[in-house]
Write a protein that holds these residues in place. Structure first.
Motif, PDB file in Angstrom:
ATOM      1  N   SER B  59       0.843  -1.202   0.000  1.00  0.00           N
ATOM      2  CA  SER B  59       0.000   0.000   0.000  1.00  0.00           C
ATOM      3  C   SER B  59       0.870   1.240   0.000  1.00  0.00           C
ATOM      4  CB  SER B  59      -0.889   0.035   1.243  1.00  0.00           C
ATOM      5  OG  SER B  59      -1.952  -0.859   1.086  1.00  0.00           O
ATOM      6  N   PHE B 183     -11.312   2.013  -3.509  1.00  0.00           N
ATOM      7  CA  PHE B 183     -12.569   1.949  -2.755  1.00  0.00           C
ATOM      8  C   PHE B 183     -12.891   3.274  -2.072  1.00  0.00           C
ATOM      9  CE2 PHE B 183     -10.488  -2.339  -2.391  1.00  0.00           C
ATOM     10  CZ  PHE B 183     -11.143  -2.859  -3.495  1.00  0.00           C
ATOM     11  N   ARG B 191     -17.038  -0.977   1.121  1.00  0.00           N
ATOM     12  CA  ARG B 191     -15.601  -0.886   1.098  1.00  0.00           C
ATOM     13  C   ARG B 191     -14.969  -2.087   1.794  1.00  0.00           C
ATOM     14  NH1 ARG B 191     -12.432   4.498   2.208  1.00  0.00           N
ATOM     15  NH2 ARG B 191     -10.360   3.734   1.860  1.00  0.00           N
ATOM     16  N   GLU B 192     -15.462  -2.385   3.006  1.00  0.00           N
ATOM     17  CA  GLU B 192     -14.899  -3.490   3.775  1.00  0.00           C
ATOM     18  C   GLU B 192     -15.106  -4.816   3.028  1.00  0.00           C
ATOM     19  OE1 GLU B 192     -15.648  -4.673   8.309  1.00  0.00           O
ATOM     20  OE2 GLU B 192     -14.590  -2.793   7.885  1.00  0.00           O
ATOM     21  N   ASN B 195     -12.701  -4.975   0.187  1.00  0.00           N
ATOM     22  CA  ASN B 195     -11.331  -5.182   0.670  1.00  0.00           C
ATOM     23  C   ASN B 195     -11.015  -6.665   0.737  1.00  0.00           C
ATOM     24  OD1 ASN B 195     -10.625  -2.530   0.997  1.00  0.00           O
ATOM     25  ND2 ASN B 195     -11.174  -2.425   3.155  1.00  0.00           N
ATOM     26  N   THR B 216      -3.836   4.460  -1.112  1.00  0.00           N
ATOM     27  CA  THR B 216      -4.989   4.675  -0.235  1.00  0.00           C
ATOM     28  C   THR B 216      -4.687   5.819   0.723  1.00  0.00           C
ATOM     29  OG1 THR B 216      -6.419   3.669   1.423  1.00  0.00           O
ATOM     30  CG2 THR B 216      -4.156   2.903   1.361  1.00  0.00           C
ATOM     31  N   GLU B 221      -7.374   0.535   6.231  1.00  0.00           N
ATOM     32  CA  GLU B 221      -7.422  -0.280   5.019  1.00  0.00           C
ATOM     33  C   GLU B 221      -6.029  -0.765   4.641  1.00  0.00           C
ATOM     34  OE1 GLU B 221     -10.027   0.437   1.188  1.00  0.00           O
ATOM     35  OE2 GLU B 221      -8.179   1.581   1.004  1.00  0.00           O
ATOM     36  N   SER B 222      -5.052   0.121   4.736  1.00  0.00           N
ATOM     37  CA  SER B 222      -3.702  -0.268   4.335  1.00  0.00           C
ATOM     38  C   SER B 222      -3.168  -1.368   5.246  1.00  0.00           C
ATOM     39  CB  SER B 222      -2.771   0.949   4.335  1.00  0.00           C
ATOM     40  OG  SER B 222      -2.579   1.418   5.649  1.00  0.00           O
ATOM     41  N   MET B 225      -4.824  -4.912   4.731  1.00  0.00           N
ATOM     42  CA  MET B 225      -4.624  -5.561   3.436  1.00  0.00           C
ATOM     43  C   MET B 225      -3.169  -5.847   3.082  1.00  0.00           C
ATOM     44  SD  MET B 225      -7.605  -3.812   1.195  1.00  0.00           S
ATOM     45  CE  MET B 225      -7.602  -5.098  -0.029  1.00  0.00           C
TER      46      MET B 225
END
Lengths: 250, 275
Positions: B59, B183, B191-192, B195, B216, B221-222, B225
């Motif tokens: 990310s 997203f 979004r989730e 992901n 992002t 999120e980063s 993931m």
């Protein structure tokens, strides 16, 4: 009652009401026919002769409309792909646009005579600008990311034009067509005013010399019908072609 | 501002990123060396060096407008770095897919036609019409939208549109997938969901996907993931730090409870404040 029936019935009802009031007013106040003929008097002069004049005007307008839009679109494509040509020619197009067609029409008749061609060209002149401006705008209206997408996958210039620019420009092109559909009739009639022996413009002019107001009215109504016919056809095409855009129903 | 890899220490002294093989002996997918870039007077990127490995989810995190997207466009070769900068790929140049923040679907094409679009572009046609259709159908299945094959974008929700965009990127069997805030425009629920859907696709043997680079601006999120997170500094952007995420794979819903998740988020927050 469904909305669809309402959109047809309401205007129809008002039109009929308007005609009845008109008819009654003419009869009640005994308005002379050369000033305002009653609707029935107008209907009585509508004949095959008027129909043939209407066809002449419609054909002149239609041919001018088609040629102008094809030429205008091609010019727009050239503009979009060549900045120098766009910069050099656009001012000329604007100059042409600002010159009143009525002032040019006698010149067209001098050059091309009183036949079809001077009317077709008059019609073209008036239709050319809307399509040019809208097409240039539409062809440039592509999303930057869409351009990046095509570039990422090595799309050629031709593919970017054919698969991206052209479909993007369609809504713009169609609204130009709608504008110029009614202008095309104006062009043809102005041409006929200056010099012609057939067409609705000619009928209006001649009947005005003879104070034959019912015929004049019939020709005016016929010219309005030509405009409406073109406009509705384009609107129908627009709905079919640009299915992804909701047309405002206001 | 020079780029540097910062070894992160947890409070207990335990080494982070211990569950991954050390980056030094991993195969590089894309490598950026000393990349700078200016748009006119404005310097956007300042001497960015970054190695991105195969089988890695990376990310890129940073304040908005710092040039994260520009970095992706360098990798896509839509932009060129200024002199001295260099971008190299693994020996055989990997095929690259791209997902934008907006779906960028053609409104006049159906879902399946949108996915087919990139397969038919370019002077050398790589696929026949039939092959393209099969690939597109496969990609549509991967994102679970096979029932919406003939729907047009305006008939689909924002989340579905973005899944079509992901399917479009996957259809050409990319080894590297670049995503620019894919997203960012979606609601929290969608979004989730997406992901984890993306993680499943990346892990799945059905896709050729090996490397994902995702831009992002969401710390959470980063962390959930990625294997590594590249922190960018404000413009002109440089690599501020590269932070490994010591969460095990496969990532699951609920890993937000994991202490490593919490610690990485905390560490990133701290760095954001320092920027």
């Amino acid at each position: 009652m469904s909305d669809k029936i309402k959109t047809i019935l309401y205007p129809f009802g008002f039109a009929v009401g308007f005609l009845i009031i008109w008819e009654l007013a003419v009869r009640l106040f005994a308005i002379p026919v050369y000033l305002l003929p009653a609707p029935t008097a107008i209907v009585s002069v509508i004949d095959a002769n008027l129909g043939s004049h209407m066809m002449v005007t419609l054909m002149e307008a239609l041919i001018g409309f088609l040629l102008a839009n094809i030429l205008g679109f091609i010019t727009a494509v050239i503009f979009v792909h060549s900045k120098p040509i766009e910069k050099g020619v656009f001012p000329l197009a604007i100059a042409l646009k600002t010159t009143p067609l009525v002032a040019l029409a006698p010149l067209l008749v001098v050059w091309m005579g009183t036949g079809y061609s001077s009317k077709v060209v008059a019609s073209m002149l008036i239709c050319f600008f809307p399509i040019l401006v809208n097409s240039v705008k539409g062809l440039k209206a592509i999303e930057f990311e869409a351009w990046e997408l095509f570039s990422t996958y090595k799309g050629t210039k031709w593919e970017i034009f054919w698969k991206l620019r052209l479909p993007t420009s369609l809504p713009y092109v169609l609204s130009a067509l709608k504008i110029s559909s009614s202008l095309a009739i104006v062009g043809a009639i102005v041409g006929e005013f200056v010099g012609a022996n057939k067409g609705l413009g000619y009928v209006v002019l001649v009947s005005s010399y003879h104070m034959d107001t019912p015929v004049m009215f019939s020709a005016i109504i016929a010219s309005a019908a030509c405009g409406l016919l073109l406009f509705w056809s384009i609107s129908w095409v627009e709905k079919k072609l640009i299915f992804w855009q909701r047309v405002d129903e206001v | 501002m020079t780029s540097q890899v910062i070894e992160m220490q947890a409070g207990t002294g335990q080494q982070f990123g211990g569950n991954q093989s050390s980056p030094a002996n991993r195969e590089i997918a894309v490598s950026l060396k000393n990349c700078s870039l200016s748009f006119g007077e404005v310097q956007v990127l300042n001497n960015v060096s970054l190695d991105i490995y195969k089988n890695e989810f990376l990310s890129i995190l940073g304040p908005s407008g710092c040039g994260k997207s520009t970095l992706l466009r360098l990798m896509l070769e839509l932009l060129k770095p200024s002199e001295g900068g260099e971008i190299s790929y693994s020996s055989d140049k990997p095929s690259i897919g791209m997902v934008f923040q907006k779906p960028v679907l053609m409104p006049w094409l159906s879902a399946i036609q949108n996915i087919e679009l990139p397969l038919g572009l370019g002077e050398k046609k790589k696929f026949t019409k039939k092959e393209a259709r099969e690939k597109a159908e496969g990609a549509l299945q991967l994102v679970g939208l096979q029932d919406f094959k003939n729907h047009f974008p305006h008939q689909l929700s924002g989340g579905m549109q973005q899944r079509i965009a992901i399917a479009r990127a996957l259809a050409a069997d990319p080894a590297v997938l670049l995503m620019d805030e894919p997203f960012g425009a979606l609601d929290e629920f969608t979004r989730e969901k997406l992901n984890f859907e993306l993680l499943r696709l990346w892990e799945s043997p059905d896709t050729s996907l090996s490397t994902v680079v995702m831009v992002t601006h969401s710390i959470q999120e980063s962390v959930i993931m990625s294997d590594r997170i590249v922190m960018m500094s404000p413009r002109p952007a440089g690599v501020e730090a590269i932070i490994p995420v010591p969460l095990p794979r496969p990532r699951e819903v609920g890993m937000e409870e994991h202490p490593a998740y919490y610690q990485t988020v905390k560490e990133l927050r701290k760095r954001v404040k320092h920027l």
